[in-house]
Design a protein around this motif. Structure first.
Motif, PDB file in Angstrom:
ATOM      1  N   TYR A 109      42.628 -25.612  -6.158  1.00 45.04           N
ATOM      2  CA  TYR A 109      41.693 -25.049  -7.126  1.00 45.04           C
ATOM      3  C   TYR A 109      41.329 -23.633  -6.698  1.00 45.04           C
ATOM      4  CZ  TYR A 109      41.311 -29.896  -8.556  1.00 45.04           C
ATOM      5  OH  TYR A 109      41.603 -31.159  -8.988  1.00 45.04           O
ATOM      6  N   PHE A 110      41.537 -22.678  -7.593  1.00 47.61           N
ATOM      7  CA  PHE A 110      41.218 -21.280  -7.304  1.00 47.61           C
ATOM      8  C   PHE A 110      40.148 -20.806  -8.268  1.00 47.61           C
ATOM      9  CE2 PHE A 110      41.535 -16.757  -8.086  1.00 47.61           C
ATOM     10  CZ  PHE A 110      41.456 -16.270  -6.795  1.00 47.61           C
ATOM     11  N   GLN A 111      39.143 -20.139  -7.717  1.00 44.96           N
ATOM     12  CA  GLN A 111      38.116 -19.515  -8.551  1.00 44.96           C
ATOM     13  C   GLN A 111      37.878 -18.109  -8.032  1.00 44.96           C
ATOM     14  OE1 GLN A 111      34.903 -21.756  -9.867  1.00 44.96           O
ATOM     15  NE2 GLN A 111      33.925 -19.998 -10.802  1.00 44.96           N
ATOM     16  N   LYS A 112      38.065 -17.125  -8.922  1.00 37.73           N
ATOM     17  CA  LYS A 112      37.821 -15.750  -8.510  1.00 37.73           C
ATOM     18  C   LYS A 112      36.318 -15.524  -8.373  1.00 37.73           C
ATOM     19  CE  LYS A 112      37.740 -13.504 -13.020  1.00 37.73           C
ATOM     20  NZ  LYS A 112      38.270 -12.440 -13.833  1.00 37.73           N
ATOM     21  N   TRP A 113      35.971 -14.512  -7.600  1.00 37.28           N
ATOM     22  CA  TRP A 113      34.563 -14.169  -7.395  1.00 37.28           C
ATOM     23  C   TRP A 113      33.942 -13.694  -8.704  1.00 37.28           C
ATOM     24  CZ3 TRP A 113      33.519 -16.439  -3.197  1.00 37.28           C
ATOM     25  CH2 TRP A 113      34.300 -16.339  -2.064  1.00 37.28           C
ATOM     26  N   VAL A 114      32.670 -13.953  -8.870  1.00 35.98           N
ATOM     27  CA  VAL A 114      31.952 -13.519 -10.063  1.00 35.98           C
ATOM     28  C   VAL A 114      32.000 -11.999 -10.191  1.00 35.98           C
ATOM     29  CG1 VAL A 114      29.672 -13.425 -11.157  1.00 35.98           C
ATOM     30  CG2 VAL A 114      30.419 -15.525 -10.034  1.00 35.98           C
ATOM     31  N   ASP A 115      31.912 -11.295  -9.061  1.00 33.29           N
ATOM     32  CA  ASP A 115      31.904  -9.830  -9.082  1.00 33.29           C
ATOM     33  C   ASP A 115      33.292  -9.232  -8.813  1.00 33.29           C
ATOM     34  OD1 ASP A 115      31.908 -10.690  -6.466  1.00 33.29           O
ATOM     35  OD2 ASP A 115      30.233  -9.440  -5.819  1.00 33.29           O
ATOM     36  N   SER A 116      34.333 -10.005  -9.083  1.00 32.88           N
ATOM     37  CA  SER A 116      35.699  -9.535  -8.891  1.00 32.88           C
ATOM     38  C   SER A 116      35.948  -8.266  -9.710  1.00 32.88           C
ATOM     39  CB  SER A 116      36.686 -10.624  -9.324  1.00 32.88           C
ATOM     40  OG  SER A 116      38.001 -10.241  -9.030  1.00 32.88           O
ATOM     41  N   GLY A 117      36.581  -7.296  -9.077  1.00 34.07           N
ATOM     42  CA  GLY A 117      36.858  -6.020  -9.734  1.00 34.07           C
ATOM     43  C   GLY A 117      35.797  -4.966  -9.486  1.00 34.07           C
ATOM     44  N   GLU A 118      34.625  -5.381  -9.030  1.00 34.04           N
ATOM     45  CA  GLU A 118      33.563  -4.425  -8.714  1.00 34.04           C
ATOM     46  C   GLU A 118      33.802  -3.835  -7.325  1.00 34.04           C
ATOM     47  OE1 GLU A 118      29.655  -6.063  -9.319  1.00 34.04           O
ATOM     48  OE2 GLU A 118      30.214  -6.941 -11.242  1.00 34.04           O
ATOM     49  N   VAL A 119      33.098  -2.767  -7.024  1.00 31.78           N
ATOM     50  CA  VAL A 119      33.221  -2.108  -5.729  1.00 31.78           C
ATOM     51  C   VAL A 119      32.041  -2.518  -4.861  1.00 31.78           C
ATOM     52  CG1 VAL A 119      33.312   0.138  -4.568  1.00 31.78           C
ATOM     53  CG2 VAL A 119      34.474  -0.183  -6.760  1.00 31.78           C
ATOM     54  N   ASP A 120      32.336  -2.946  -3.627  1.00 27.44           N
ATOM     55  CA  ASP A 120      31.259  -3.372  -2.727  1.00 27.44           C
ATOM     56  C   ASP A 120      30.601  -2.158  -2.065  1.00 27.44           C
ATOM     57  OD1 ASP A 120      32.884  -2.574  -0.578  1.00 27.44           O
ATOM     58  OD2 ASP A 120      33.367  -4.611   0.036  1.00 27.44           O
ATOM     59  N   ARG A 121      29.621  -2.414  -1.212  1.00 30.16           N
ATOM     60  CA  ARG A 121      28.852  -1.325  -0.585  1.00 30.16           C
ATOM     61  C   ARG A 121      29.688  -0.462   0.357  1.00 30.16           C
ATOM     62  NH1 ARG A 121      26.755  -5.969   2.322  1.00 30.16           N
ATOM     63  NH2 ARG A 121      27.318  -5.774   4.504  1.00 30.16           N
ATOM     64  N   GLY A 123      32.746   0.487  -0.464  1.00 27.79           N
ATOM     65  CA  GLY A 123      33.704   1.213  -1.294  1.00 27.79           C
ATOM     66  C   GLY A 123      34.995   0.467  -1.553  1.00 27.79           C
ATOM     67  N   ASP A 124      35.065  -0.809  -1.172  1.00 29.18           N
ATOM     68  CA  ASP A 124      36.265  -1.616  -1.386  1.00 29.18           C
ATOM     69  C   ASP A 124      36.136  -2.414  -2.679  1.00 29.18           C
ATOM     70  OD1 ASP A 124      37.489  -0.873   1.085  1.00 29.18           O
ATOM     71  OD2 ASP A 124      36.222  -2.326   2.128  1.00 29.18           O
ATOM     72  N   THR A 125      37.211  -2.505  -3.426  1.00 28.15           N
ATOM     73  CA  THR A 125      37.216  -3.305  -4.643  1.00 28.15           C
ATOM     74  C   THR A 125      37.307  -4.779  -4.274  1.00 28.15           C
ATOM     75  OG1 THR A 125      38.286  -1.536  -5.875  1.00 28.15           O
ATOM     76  CG2 THR A 125      38.392  -3.740  -6.841  1.00 28.15           C
ATOM     77  N   ILE A 126      36.450  -5.577  -4.869  1.00 31.15           N
ATOM     78  CA  ILE A 126      36.403  -7.008  -4.589  1.00 31.15           C
ATOM     79  C   ILE A 126      37.530  -7.694  -5.351  1.00 31.15           C
ATOM     80  CG2 ILE A 126      35.024  -9.118  -4.832  1.00 31.15           C
ATOM     81  CD1 ILE A 126      32.531  -7.217  -4.626  1.00 31.15           C
ATOM     82  N   THR A 127      38.354  -8.437  -4.618  1.00 32.83           N
ATOM     83  CA  THR A 127      39.460  -9.193  -5.215  1.00 32.83           C
ATOM     84  C   THR A 127      39.393 -10.620  -4.694  1.00 32.83           C
ATOM     85  OG1 THR A 127      40.959  -8.595  -3.414  1.00 32.83           O
ATOM     86  CG2 THR A 127      40.947  -7.147  -5.326  1.00 32.83           C
ATOM     87  N   GLY A 128      40.410 -11.387  -4.976  1.00 31.10           N
ATOM     88  CA  GLY A 128      40.497 -12.727  -4.412  1.00 31.10           C
ATOM     89  C   GLY A 128      39.481 -13.687  -4.963  1.00 31.10           C
ATOM     90  N   GLY A 129      39.094 -14.624  -4.122  1.00 30.26           N
ATOM     91  CA  GLY A 129      38.162 -15.649  -4.537  1.00 30.26           C
ATOM     92  C   GLY A 129      38.145 -16.792  -3.547  1.00 30.26           C
ATOM     93  N   LEU A 130      37.972 -17.987  -4.086  1.00 29.85           N
ATOM     94  CA  LEU A 130      37.849 -19.201  -3.292  1.00 29.85           C
ATOM     95  C   LEU A 130      38.967 -20.154  -3.686  1.00 29.85           C
ATOM     96  CD1 LEU A 130      35.935 -20.625  -1.271  1.00 29.85           C
ATOM     97  CD2 LEU A 130      34.684 -21.491  -3.232  1.00 29.85           C
ATOM     98  N   LEU A 131      39.699 -20.654  -2.692  1.00 29.55           N
ATOM     99  CA  LEU A 131      40.831 -21.545  -2.908  1.00 29.55           C
ATOM    100  C   LEU A 131      40.606 -22.818  -2.093  1.00 29.55           C
ATOM    101  CD1 LEU A 131      43.739 -21.919  -4.030  1.00 29.55           C
ATOM    102  CD2 LEU A 131      44.552 -20.685  -2.000  1.00 29.55           C
TER     103      LEU A 131
END
Length: 160
Positions: A109-121, A123-131
């Motif tokens: 089961y894969f679920q991407k992060w709610v804030d996927s695609g946003e930039v963290d503090r 400066g990195d783009t949030i990708t991935g999720g929970l598997l």
């Protein structure tokens, strides 16, 4: 001539995609105990990925979970966390918002992060999720905010 072209093509392809390679030797950090030591201390199968970048380091911990934290070559950024414990059956009801995926014949089961695609503090783009999945009687939870879903699945499918 054709052989030379194929050889150059393959070498170029390999040099352009260094993300996943066969690890030669695990580089442990933070005085981590080794995988072989961990296997003696837990009552479930310990699974490790065969395909990770060779320059990543590994931080291990045993709490209620076995935690394998793969860090980047500078030992600053957590690239992927793999948590394991004795397995239990999973069902679609356990992960109602997750996408079902195949991990080497195991239902995952894969679920991407709610804030996927946003930039963290940082400066990195949030990708991935929970598997999540169960393999060889071991429940595995993998998470990453730096790797794509496809990269996470490639690592998951290399675990044994």
């Amino acid at each position: 001539m054709a052989f030379s072209f194929r050889l150059i093509f393959v070498l170029t392809l390999l040099s352009c995609s260094p993300m996943i390679t066969m690890a030669q030797e695990i580089k442990y950090n933070h005085n981590s105990i080794t995988i072989s030591e961990i296997k003696k201390k837990v009552d479930f199968s310990v699974l490790t990925p065969n395909k990770i970048p060779v320059d990543w380091t590994l931080d291990t911990k045993i709490t209620p979970w076995l935690m394998l934290h793969y860090m980047d070559s500078t030992d600053i950024k957590l690239m992927v966390a793999i948590h394991q414990k004795k397995g239990f059956p999973l069902s679609n009801d356990d992960f109602p918002l997750a996408e079902q995926v195949d991990i080497s014949g195991n239902k995952g089961y894969f679920q991407k992060w709610v804030d996927s695609g946003e930039v963290d503090r940082n400066g990195d783009t949030i990708t991935g999720g929970l598997l999540n999945w169960v393999q060889d009687g071991t429940f595995i939870e993998m998470n990453s905010s730096r790797l794509s879903k496809e990269e996470m699945l490639e690592i998951a499918r290399s675990m044994n």
